[in-house]
Design a protein around this motif. Structure first.
Motif, PDB file in Angstrom:
ATOM      1  N   ALA A  42     -61.582  91.500  25.350  1.00  0.00           N
ATOM      2  CA  ALA A  42     -62.587  90.639  24.733  1.00  0.00           C
ATOM      3  C   ALA A  42     -62.724  91.038  23.271  1.00  0.00           C
ATOM      4  N   GLY A  43     -62.902  90.034  22.416  1.00  0.00           N
ATOM      5  CA  GLY A  43     -63.037  90.336  21.005  1.00  0.00           C
ATOM      6  C   GLY A  43     -63.272  89.108  20.160  1.00  0.00           C
ATOM      7  N   VAL A  44     -62.987  89.264  18.882  1.00  0.00           N
ATOM      8  CA  VAL A  44     -63.167  88.180  17.913  1.00  0.00           C
ATOM      9  C   VAL A  44     -61.863  87.951  17.167  1.00  0.00           C
ATOM     10  N   SER A  45     -61.735  86.728  16.650  1.00  0.00           N
ATOM     11  CA  SER A  45     -60.544  86.347  15.917  1.00  0.00           C
ATOM     12  C   SER A  45     -60.952  85.394  14.804  1.00  0.00           C
ATOM     13  N   GLU A  55     -64.206  82.959  16.013  1.00  0.00           N
ATOM     14  CA  GLU A  55     -63.771  82.711  17.384  1.00  0.00           C
ATOM     15  C   GLU A  55     -64.087  83.931  18.247  1.00  0.00           C
ATOM     16  N   THR A  56     -64.626  83.681  19.432  1.00  0.00           N
ATOM     17  CA  THR A  56     -64.718  84.738  20.428  1.00  0.00           C
ATOM     18  C   THR A  56     -63.609  84.484  21.437  1.00  0.00           C
ATOM     19  N   VAL A  57     -62.996  85.549  21.884  1.00  0.00           N
ATOM     20  CA  VAL A  57     -61.811  85.436  22.743  1.00  0.00           C
ATOM     21  C   VAL A  57     -61.951  86.416  23.906  1.00  0.00           C
ATOM     22  N   ARG A  58     -61.582  85.949  25.094  1.00  0.00           N
ATOM     23  CA  ARG A  58     -61.453  86.860  26.232  1.00  0.00           C
ATOM     24  C   ARG A  58     -60.157  86.517  26.946  1.00  0.00           C
ATOM     25  N   CYS A  59     -59.432  87.553  27.316  1.00  0.00           N
ATOM     26  CA  CYS A  59     -58.093  87.369  27.896  1.00  0.00           C
ATOM     27  C   CYS A  59     -57.922  88.194  29.154  1.00  0.00           C
ATOM     28  N   LEU A 133     -57.581  97.327  19.963  1.00  0.00           N
ATOM     29  CA  LEU A 133     -56.423  96.859  19.214  1.00  0.00           C
ATOM     30  C   LEU A 133     -56.821  95.917  18.091  1.00  0.00           C
ATOM     31  N   VAL A 134     -55.956  95.896  17.097  1.00  0.00           N
ATOM     32  CA  VAL A 134     -56.000  94.930  16.011  1.00  0.00           C
ATOM     33  C   VAL A 134     -54.640  94.258  16.009  1.00  0.00           C
ATOM     34  N   GLY A 135     -54.625  92.931  15.924  1.00  0.00           N
ATOM     35  CA  GLY A 135     -53.370  92.197  15.894  1.00  0.00           C
ATOM     36  C   GLY A 135     -53.473  90.988  14.991  1.00  0.00           C
ATOM     37  N   TYR A 136     -52.335  90.320  14.832  1.00  0.00           N
ATOM     38  CA  TYR A 136     -52.308  89.159  13.945  1.00  0.00           C
ATOM     39  C   TYR A 136     -51.273  88.152  14.414  1.00  0.00           C
ATOM     40  N   SER A 137     -51.421  86.923  13.934  1.00  0.00           N
ATOM     41  CA  SER A 137     -50.463  85.864  14.216  1.00  0.00           C
ATOM     42  C   SER A 137     -49.267  86.049  13.291  1.00  0.00           C
ATOM     43  N   PRO A 141     -50.229  85.567   9.083  1.00  0.00           N
ATOM     44  CA  PRO A 141     -50.805  86.917   9.155  1.00  0.00           C
ATOM     45  C   PRO A 141     -52.265  87.030   8.722  1.00  0.00           C
ATOM     46  N   ASP A 142     -52.820  85.975   8.103  1.00  0.00           N
ATOM     47  CA  ASP A 142     -54.246  85.998   7.765  1.00  0.00           C
ATOM     48  C   ASP A 142     -55.124  85.850   8.998  1.00  0.00           C
ATOM     49  N   VAL A 143     -54.567  85.327  10.086  1.00  0.00           N
ATOM     50  CA  VAL A 143     -55.313  85.172  11.336  1.00  0.00           C
ATOM     51  C   VAL A 143     -55.200  86.473  12.121  1.00  0.00           C
TER      52      VAL A 143
END
Length: 152
Positions: A42-45, A55-59, A133-137, A141-143
């Motif tokens: 769970a986190g934000v993007s 954006e809130t995200v849960r996976c 974790l920290v990740g990106y598209s 890469p700005d996302v």
């Protein structure tokens, strides 16, 4: 009975050795077996260039013993200004180093458009049941995304 200088040095040396040795005993190395299982993240993007972390995200992410993310069983729910949407994760690969660093990428698809999400910085806790974790598209890469993951 007072402690003599020689005894004091011996006691301090033993305590110092114990403090140096304890972290080694308390923290075993990570392995791929620790990464295997079902993870809930769970986190934000959002877009850092635009200054929007909106954006809130849960996976739910399933990882095999080889680090593969199978074609079924993994997905995310994303809530943004337009509402709630589902993102499928049809493939991916995650790895963990002996030092418990998690790395890899996930293929994420929504409405027929797919992109690769790269895990940039991630560290598994020594209990092997959580990691941040920290990740990106990779296509933009700005996302970026920030997650906490818990193993079920």
């Amino acid at each position: 009975m007072p402690i003599r200088n020689g005894d004091r040095r011996w006691v301090l040396a033993c305590l110092g050795a114990l403090l140096i040795a304890l972290p080694g005993f308390a923290s075993a190395a990570c392995s791929m077996a620790n990464l295997r299982g079902t993870w809930y993240a769970a986190g934000v993007s959002g877009d850092t260039r635009l200054g929007q972390m909106d954006e809130t995200v849960r996976c739910k992410i399933t990882v095999t013993s080889t680090g593969a993310v199978p074609a079924t069983g993994s997905s995310c729910y994303v809530r943004d200004a337009t509402g709630l949407s589902t993102v499928s994760i049809p493939s991916g690969t995650l790895r963990v180093s002996a030092g418990c660093a998690v790395y890899g990428s996930l293929r994420m698809c929504q409405s027929g458009t797919c992109q690769h999400f790269r895990v940039q910085h991630a560290q598994m806790a020594r209990d092997w049941n959580t990691f941040t974790l920290v990740g990106y598209s990779q296509s933009n890469p700005d996302v970026v995304s920030f997650f906490d993951a818990v193993k079920r």
